[in-house]
Write an enzyme that holds these catalytic residues in place. Structure first.
Site, PDB file in Angstrom:
ATOM      1  N   GLU A  84       0.816  -1.213   0.000  1.00 49.75           N
ATOM      2  CA  GLU A  84       0.000   0.000   0.000  1.00 49.75           C
ATOM      3  C   GLU A  84       0.850   1.264   0.000  1.00 49.75           C
ATOM      4  O   GLU A  84       0.583   2.188  -0.766  1.00 49.75           O
ATOM      5  CB  GLU A  84      -0.888  -0.021   1.246  1.00 49.75           C
ATOM      6  N   ASP A  85       1.849   1.313   0.851  1.00 47.92           N
ATOM      7  CA  ASP A  85       2.540   2.589   1.088  1.00 47.92           C
ATOM      8  C   ASP A  85       3.900   2.721   0.424  1.00 47.92           C
ATOM      9  O   ASP A  85       4.511   3.776   0.496  1.00 47.92           O
ATOM     10  CB  ASP A  85       2.727   2.798   2.604  1.00 47.92           C
TER      11      ASP A  85
END
Ligand code: MN
Length: 734
Positions: A84-85
């Site tokens: 995700e990041d």
């Protein structure tokens, strides 16, 4: 509150915790490798607390090690935020860690993208179901719970409105899931931390009272513990015994929901006794009840009858020294492990067993799903075999339902195979009727696309949309949508009927004008009355409709009107009736035609009173159809259609066959209700059969009855439509 968030976390602490149950060096190395990737991927990222981001990943791994989950889950916990990041993609991660770990990480990521909202439409139960359905794997839920637990521990760094939103969501979704998984320790911590933000005054009040009471009662409880322990030693029962505080939120709930005062809550302080064997539990209970007076109605045997989340323990409440009241919980070490850790305790990683066996054992233990569902559908499964029940449950939760989202994050549950049409109708039928397209996950999609759990569905509308049509019936899976589509089409057809009437009127008027007659001379009320009688029609609209649909020509009508005008009406009546009698013993009469075989068409089975029309089949006589028969509407050439009317002299003494289809929701005794209507109207039933629709919700009953005329049939249909759960009745038209 349990954990100390001031502790500085690092990989050595995680590894120390892991080594308590993981001895295999390869497994330890896997965790170290995951840490290495997480460390480099999150480098330069920071939490709101100011900590490097990887500290969060480490805490999640630490919490998972505390639950003693398998090494791949610890690794996935360390990596849970990297897709995700960070820069790394799922395929890249898969090269290093393999499919299993990447699937876990991806599932956690996907779950994080489900927007939970605080709308008024907010349905916590659906949100929980969505959560479970999207997880598909309990290990994903464990990681997500660990993630949320650490986020709650660091919530003080967030803005106040975020604190409240996240606490609300945690209390509504995550804490109940932890509870249903029997993870009481995590559940209690989540709840207390939520209460801290949601009702800080009450939180502080209860915490203070608990502390005060504990201080004043420490001596009493210590004394009790010493007494009981001595008693058990005398009987040589190996045990551990300690006092335990109730969590703040559970006291809060008792005060709020049961209206109890703080002083009325007995089990504020409980004594817990842990022993080695189940038999010892009952032995200890006997000794305690022998020594102290038990409070009536407070004994519970959760060993013989475990809670659905597998909690086992004996509970009793006794009156101790100086009339002090204590709750006592008695259980074995194993029971205690499950009581604290729930499903995770079953889940504990056992080295030396291959992953598959481990997974299978885990799945056998997924009893908690039962609890999960029984919250909503308590009654229906009482007599099911447990095995069937679990099977149905899995189907219900994983296959039978899909949970999709509106753009605002509201969860809509649909049966499996449901489409945007079902979705739109679930929201509002007006929305559905204006629908002209659908966007699924940001992309335009066809209306018949089957929706999948987690899809974000946006309905596109226009004001002049054509509205539902027959195709929609093929795409819609829910009975409510299907019912509304049918209603819409029916109304539209009625509208078309009105248009036909107007068209027929226009045709007739232009024919009157063509003959240079005057409208008001021809269409007198007397003439019309005569005409209707003559044609056995009940209103002038029926005449117009027949003209528009070529059931009768405008010329023919005007001929009659003009003729009637000029001749003596009594004479005409006599002529017509003798004509009819002389023509035939047929069901219908056709002016100027006799000696030709006439047959009622089987496709629409007309009965007296129906608007009818004949088709001249060269050499084969004449077939009589209803004017609304689909074979007539599509029939070409129209010139072969001829005007016919019922020969009531004959038909009044005969019975005709009418065939109906009754659409209803499936339920018991529906058929007997239908048969009851038939017999109370004294109709003879020729045939009845019924089948359930593909989606299992709708019962379609076909029936054939002998009936005199349209009037009786209308009464019959109206009586059938009064049967509960019947929503549509149609005459069969093959
Ligand atoms: Mn996270």
């Amino acid at each position: 509150m349990i954990a100390n968030t001031q502790d500085k976390m690092n990989i050595y602490k995680v590894i120390d915790k892991a080594r308590l149950y993981i001895k295999n060096e390869d497994s330890i190395n896997l965790i170290l490798k995951a840490y290495d990737v997480a460390y480099h991927q999150h480098l330069g990222q920071f939490r709101k607390s100011g900590d490097p981001y990887v500290i969060h990943a480490l805490w999640v791994a630490y919490i998972l090690c505390d639950l003693q989950v398998e090494p791949s889950v610890v690794a996935a916990g360390l990596l849970h935020d990297v897709i995700e990041d960070c820069e790394i993609t799922a395929p890249e991660l898969e090269l290093q860690f393999g499919e299993e770990i990447v699937t876990l990480v991806e599932s956690v990521t996907k779950l994080g993208k489900v927007k939970m909202t605080n709308d008024e439409d907010y349905l916590a139960e659906n949100q929980r179901r969505l959560f479970i359905a999207m997880s598909k794997d309990v290990r994903v839920i464990l990681i997500k719970l660990a993630d949320r637990l650490h986020n709650m521990r660091t919530l003080k760094y967030m803005k106040p409105e975020k604190q409240i939103k996240i606490s609300r969501e945690t209390l509504d979704i995550y804490a109940p899931i932890a509870h249903r998984m029997g993870m009481s320790k995590i559940k209690a911590e989540l709840e207390d931390r939520c209460l801290f933000y949601l009702d800080p005054d009450m939180y502080k009040e209860i915490a203070k009272r608990l502390a005060d009471q504990q201080a004043s009662r420490t001596e009493t409880i210590d004394h009790m513990i010493a007494d009981i322990s001595k008693l058990l030693d005398e009987y040589r029962i190996v045990h551990r015994i300690f006092g335990r505080l109730k969590n703040i939120y559970s006291i809060y709930k008792k005060i709020k929901t049961k209206g109890k005062r703080f002083e009325e809550i007995y089990d504020l302080q409980a004594i817990r006794i842990i022993c080695n064997q189940e038999m010892d539990c009952y032995g200890i209970l006997g000794l305690i009840h022998n020594r102290y007076r038990p409070l009536p109605g407070r004994f519970k045997d959760y060993i013989a009858m475990p809670k659905p989340n597998l909690y086992q323990s004996l509970h009793t409440t006794i009156i101790g020294e100086n009339e002090n009241i204590f709750e006592v919980q008695i259980r074995t070490e194993e029971m205690d492990l499950i009581a604290e850790g729930g499903i995770a305790a079953h889940w504990q990683y056992k080295e030396g067993i291959d992953a598959k066996t481990n997974q299978r054992e885990i799945e056998e233990k997924l009893h908690w799903f039962k609890d999960f569902i029984s919250m909503t559908s308590e009654a229906q499964n009482q007599d099911h075999e447990a095995k069937d029940y679990m099977k149905n449950l899995m189907v219900e939760i994983f296959e039978a339902n899909v949970y999709v989202l509106t753009p605002k994050g509201r969860v809509i549950s649909l049966p499996s195979g449901g489409t945007a049409i079902d979705f739109a109708y679930k929201i509002h039928s007006k929305l559905a009727e204006k629908m002209n397209g659908v966007v699924i996950n940001g992309k335009i999609a066809p209306l018949n696309r089957e929706l999948a759990t987690g899809d974000v569905v946006e309905i596109k509308t226009v004001n002049n949309a054509a509205g539902p049509n027959d195709d929609w019936l093929k795409f819609a899976k829910t009975s409510s949508a299907r019912q509304r589509i049918k209603q819409f089409i029916k109304l539209k057809n009625q509208d078309l009927h009105k248009q036909d009437i107007l068209r027929g009127k226009e045709i007739l008027i232009s024919e009157i004008e063509r003959r240079q007659l005057k409208d008001k001379d021809v269409m007198t009320s007397k003439n019309i009355e005569m005409l209707l009688k003559n044609l056995s029609l009940s209103s002038i609209d029926d005449v117009y409709f027949a003209i528009a649909n070529k059931g009768i020509s405008a010329q023919n009508i005007i001929d009659r009107l003009v003729q009637d005008n000029t001749k003596n009406q009594t004479e005409l009546k006599i002529r017509l009736s003798t004509e009819k009698k002389s023509i035939s013993k047929n069901d219908v009469v056709i002016e100027g035609i006799s000696g030709v075989p006439i047959e009622l068409a089987a496709c629409c089975s007309p009965i007296p009173g129906d608007e009818i029309v004949g088709i001249v089949l060269s050499g084969k006589g004449i077939k009589i159809h209803r004017t609304d028969c689909r074979n007539i509407i599509n029939y070409e050439p129209k010139s072969k259609l001829i005007y016919v009317e019922w020969n009531y002299v004959v038909s009044n003494h005969k019975k005709y066959t009418a065939e109906l289809q009754v659409f209803s929701y499936d339920r018991n005794f529906l058929l007997s209700d239908i048969v009851h209507v038939i017999s109370s109207q004294r109709l003879s039933l020729m045939h009845i059969d019924s089948k359930v629709s593909n989606d299992g919700e709708i019962l379609i009953t076909k029936l054939r009855v002998q009936i005199s005329n349209k009037e009786d049939l209308d009464v019959f249909i109206s009586n059938l439509s009064k049967i509960p759960d019947v929503y549509e009745i149609i005459r069969v038209n093959k």
